[in-house]
Design a protein around this motif. Structure first.
Motif, PDB file in Angstrom:
ATOM      1  N   TYR A 506       0.834  -1.199   0.000  1.00 44.02           N
ATOM      2  CA  TYR A 506       0.000   0.000   0.000  1.00 44.02           C
ATOM      3  C   TYR A 506       0.873   1.255   0.000  1.00 44.02           C
ATOM      4  N   ALA A 507       2.019   1.186   0.658  1.00 45.13           N
ATOM      5  CA  ALA A 507       2.937   2.324   0.661  1.00 45.13           C
ATOM      6  C   ALA A 507       3.482   2.589  -0.733  1.00 45.13           C
ATOM      7  N   ASP A 508       3.840   1.521  -1.449  1.00 44.72           N
ATOM      8  CA  ASP A 508       4.353   1.703  -2.804  1.00 44.72           C
ATOM      9  C   ASP A 508       3.284   2.250  -3.736  1.00 44.72           C
ATOM     10  N   PHE A 509       2.062   1.783  -3.576  1.00 47.04           N
ATOM     11  CA  PHE A 509       0.960   2.306  -4.398  1.00 47.04           C
ATOM     12  C   PHE A 509       0.813   3.807  -4.165  1.00 47.04           C
ATOM     13  N   ALA A 510       0.848   4.215  -2.890  1.00 46.80           N
ATOM     14  CA  ALA A 510       0.714   5.634  -2.566  1.00 46.80           C
ATOM     15  C   ALA A 510       1.830   6.450  -3.202  1.00 46.80           C
ATOM     16  N   ALA A 511       3.061   5.945  -3.065  1.00 51.29           N
ATOM     17  CA  ALA A 511       4.198   6.665  -3.645  1.00 51.29           C
ATOM     18  C   ALA A 511       4.067   6.771  -5.152  1.00 51.29           C
ATOM     19  N   GLY A 512       3.491   5.752  -5.757  1.00 51.08           N
ATOM     20  CA  GLY A 512       3.358   5.743  -7.211  1.00 51.08           C
ATOM     21  C   GLY A 512       2.375   6.761  -7.749  1.00 51.08           C
ATOM     22  N   ILE A 513       1.499   7.288  -6.892  1.00 49.84           N
ATOM     23  CA  ILE A 513       0.539   8.297  -7.363  1.00 49.84           C
ATOM     24  C   ILE A 513       0.791   9.659  -6.716  1.00 49.84           C
ATOM     25  N   GLY A 514       2.021   9.854  -6.216  1.00 53.71           N
ATOM     26  CA  GLY A 514       2.414  11.169  -5.736  1.00 53.71           C
ATOM     27  C   GLY A 514       2.160  11.448  -4.274  1.00 53.71           C
ATOM     28  N   LEU A 515       1.740  10.435  -3.503  1.00 56.32           N
ATOM     29  CA  LEU A 515       1.560  10.607  -2.072  1.00 56.32           C
ATOM     30  C   LEU A 515       2.794  10.064  -1.344  1.00 56.32           C
ATOM     31  N   HIS A 516       2.812  10.216  -0.034  1.00 59.43           N
ATOM     32  CA  HIS A 516       3.916   9.699   0.764  1.00 59.43           C
ATOM     33  C   HIS A 516       3.527   8.314   1.281  1.00 59.43           C
ATOM     34  N   GLY A 517       4.438   7.363   1.212  1.00 58.98           N
ATOM     35  CA  GLY A 517       4.172   6.023   1.704  1.00 58.98           C
ATOM     36  C   GLY A 517       5.235   5.577   2.689  1.00 58.98           C
ATOM     37  N   ILE A 518       4.817   4.972   3.804  1.00 59.13           N
ATOM     38  CA  ILE A 518       5.735   4.471   4.828  1.00 59.13           C
ATOM     39  C   ILE A 518       5.369   3.019   5.122  1.00 59.13           C
ATOM     40  N   THR A 519       6.350   2.135   5.062  1.00 59.54           N
ATOM     41  CA  THR A 519       6.127   0.731   5.414  1.00 59.54           C
ATOM     42  C   THR A 519       6.676   0.463   6.812  1.00 59.54           C
ATOM     43  N   VAL A 520       5.866  -0.166   7.660  1.00 60.74           N
ATOM     44  CA  VAL A 520       6.268  -0.488   9.029  1.00 60.74           C
ATOM     45  C   VAL A 520       6.242  -2.000   9.204  1.00 60.74           C
ATOM     46  N   THR A 521       7.393  -2.571   9.556  1.00 60.74           N
ATOM     47  CA  THR A 521       7.478  -4.018   9.779  1.00 60.74           C
ATOM     48  C   THR A 521       8.001  -4.358  11.169  1.00 60.74           C
TER      49      THR A 521
END
Length: 593
Positions: A506-521
């Motif tokens: 979901y973070a990568d999808f967001a980044a791909g449309i110009g939003l900020h994406g953060i992945t937490v593991t």
């Protein structure tokens, strides 16, 4: 140029103060779309990705704003798509007006393309007011009544306008037989209060109580000061229905939090042990979480007589708005000097928040979902608007998020539809563009429609005064709430074909449309992720990889429910022993009280 009916619709909406209409175009509303262009997009047409999202965004706008939400859809499939969002408005008592296109009058009854019987389609969901405009003279009365009824009845209304009528020249109603005029848009207000003898009876019941409990819902939102004063006079603890979660701050020591299946143990015990109950502005349907019938004398305050005495055998029913009624009741109340009941409630709540924190900090694989909301609570701005989806996300929203300051929050309470959190947040950003919005959603709801609505956020976020809009995804690749329901209610193991979700970032999808994406593991990444997102200059998606086996066990879980979960494990539930371990660890924190 000649003013068309469509032009007049938009002009009348402007008079009502409508600044945006959530919708999706189609040839059934071509006349209206043309009118938006001629009006230089005033009100603004906010193009969502699906008509259901238009209706849900309108619900979000109305829940967090002070005016009705307005949505628009074409005939046939577009109109059908509105239904789910309009039912959300109906069941949660939210004012929404839907303007819907229809086949041209000359083609009606001829099995024309996209011809659907819209009167039958909407007659239940828009039972308060549903009208088809067949001649121009019906406007503005039809639209005005739709707006006034939505406001007065806290309900969705629908105005159907056939395609050819939209394009017809507008003709105002005349002062003659069979024409219906309409007054200019306004917002009349009135205070509704019960008679003095009924107030006296209610005061007698409350003054006689020694263990008073209050249950408040969204109908008490305009009476915060009065609710607090009643609680102080009676020594009551105050439980909150889920739709009223944001009415009182959780920082108040006598507020016991949410009630019901997603509620807290102190709320459960408050109702279990009280001798007197005051219900203010709540229609919570789960009577099993109220006192045993006959245990408590009860008073209810509600503006709608249809919902008084519906859930509990109340002794006194006060018909009136919460603020005015409580203002007249307060002078009749005597202060309860014995504070042992209040002291017990406050002590229980202090221990409960300690329990919730311990549960949230338990290790999980990889991240405990309770900790997601716990870390948000430590950092959430006091003017934030928080929306939650249905599913397991609602558990953590209900129990772990501490309301404070001017925070607002809501979810699809009665319909409990999936996919409401993101469009609610979009609606909230239009209702309150200067406040941050935060959506808590599961990956099931995100895949259902949240991903698409990120495109809407990407398109319009620059219009918002405060750019902060955070979408937090509980990423566990499981339709988690239903999985737990299968275990707890039917004793069945997880059926992976129906429950497991496909993997996506979901973070990568967001980044791909110009939003900020953060992945937490990892749990240590959660706090910094929230801090970055709540300080970002663009909307942000936090993609948290969560443990699906952290159980949303009710604090008052019954023996039968626990037995069913055990049976599910024994029948071969995937990750069975990890499930058992997480359940034991979580429940054990309550025993440390």
């Amino acid at each position: 140029m000649t003013e068309t009916v469509a032009d007049h619709v938009l002009a009348r909406l402007r008079e009502w103060g409508v600044e945006q209409v959530f919708g999706y175009p189609g040839d059934g509303i071509n006349g209206l779309v043309t009118a938006f262009g001629a009006a230089k997009n005033e009100p603004r047409f906010v193009q969502v990705r699906h008509e259901e999202m238009a209706a849900l965004a309108a619900v979000g706008f109305a829940k967090f704003g002070s005016r009705p939400g307005v949505c628009m859809a074409t005939s046939g499939p577009g109109a059908i798509h509105l239904l789910n969002g309009l039912y959300d408005a109906k069941l949660d008592h939210v004012p929404v007006v839907a303007i819907v296109g229809q086949t041209a009058r000359s083609a009606m009854g001829g099995s024309y393309q996209q011809e659907v019987d819209l009167q039958s389609l909407f007659k239940d969901v828009a039972s308060e007011y549903l009208v088809e405009v067949n001649v121009p003279e019906q406007l503005p009365n039809a639209l005005d009544r739709a707006m006034r009824t939505a406001i007065a009845q806290h309900a969705p209304t629908v105005v159907i306008i056939p395609a050819d009528v939209q394009e017809s020249p507008y003709l105002p109603p005349k002062h003659e037989f069979k024409h219906v005029p309409s007054s200019p848009p306004d917002h009349p207000r009135a205070s509704v209060v019960p008679p003095s003898d009924e107030l006296a009876r209610a005061a007698e019941v409350l003054n006689a109580g020694r263990k008073v409990a209050m249950l408040i819902g969204q109908g008490a939102r305009n009476a915060v000061t009065e609710v607090r004063e009643v609680a102080e006079l009676t020594g009551a603890g105050v439980a909150k229905a889920l739709l009223g979660k944001d009415v009182l701050s959780d920082e108040l020591p006598y507020v016991t939090g949410s009630i019901g299946l997603l509620g807290t143990r102190p709320s459960y015990e408050l109702m279990r042990d009280c001798d007197t109950l005051l219900i203010v502005g709540s229609n919570m349907p789960y009577a099993q979480f109220l006192p045993e019938f006959g245990q408590a004398r009860a008073v209810q305050i509600d503006i709608d007589p249809r919902f008084i005495g519906l859930r509990y055998p109340t002794e006194v029913n006060l018909l009136g708005d919460a603020k005015s009624t409580l203002q007249r009741l307060i002078p009749l109340l005597e202060r309860q000097d014995d504070r042992k009941w209040r002291e017990r409630i406050e002590s229980d709540m202090k221990r409960w928040w300690e329990t919730v924190e311990r549960q949230a900090l338990l290790e999980a694989e990889p991240v405990n979902p309770m900790r997601v909301v716990h870390e948000l609570s430590l950092r959430v701005p006091e003017d934030a608007i928080v929306t939650s989806d249905s599913g397991s996300a609602a558990n953590w929203y209900a129990r772990n998020l501490r309301m404070r300051g001017q925070m607002r929050g809501s979810l699809s309470g009665t319909l409990a539809t999936m996919g409401a959190a993101v469009p609610y947040a979009i609606g909230a950003k239009y209702a309150c563009p200067g406040r941050p919005a935060i959506a808590l959603t599961g990956d099931g709801a995100m895949q259902m429609n949240g991903l698409a609505e990120l495109l809407t956020i990407s398109r319009y976020h620059e219009l918002w005064e405060d750019p902060r809009c955070v979408i937090c995804v509980f990423h566990n690749n499981d339709l988690n709430q239903v999985t737990w329901e299968l275990r707890a209610m039917g004793g069945g193991p997880k059926f992976e074909e129906s429950q497991v979700l496909p993997e996506v970032s979901y973070a990568d999808f967001a980044a791909g449309i110009g939003l900020h994406g953060i992945t937490v593991t990892h749990p240590d990444q959660l706090g910094p992720a929230w801090e970055v997102a709540l300080d970002a200059s663009v909307p942000t998606v936090i993609d948290v990889h969560c443990d699906p086996e952290v159980p949303p066990i009710p604090p008052h879980a019954t023996f039968e429910q626990l037995k069913s979960i055990t049976e599910a494990v024994l029948k071969g539930d995937p990750n069975a022993w990890h499930l058992v371990k997480q359940g034991i660890k979580t429940k054990a924190q309550e025993l440390l009280r």
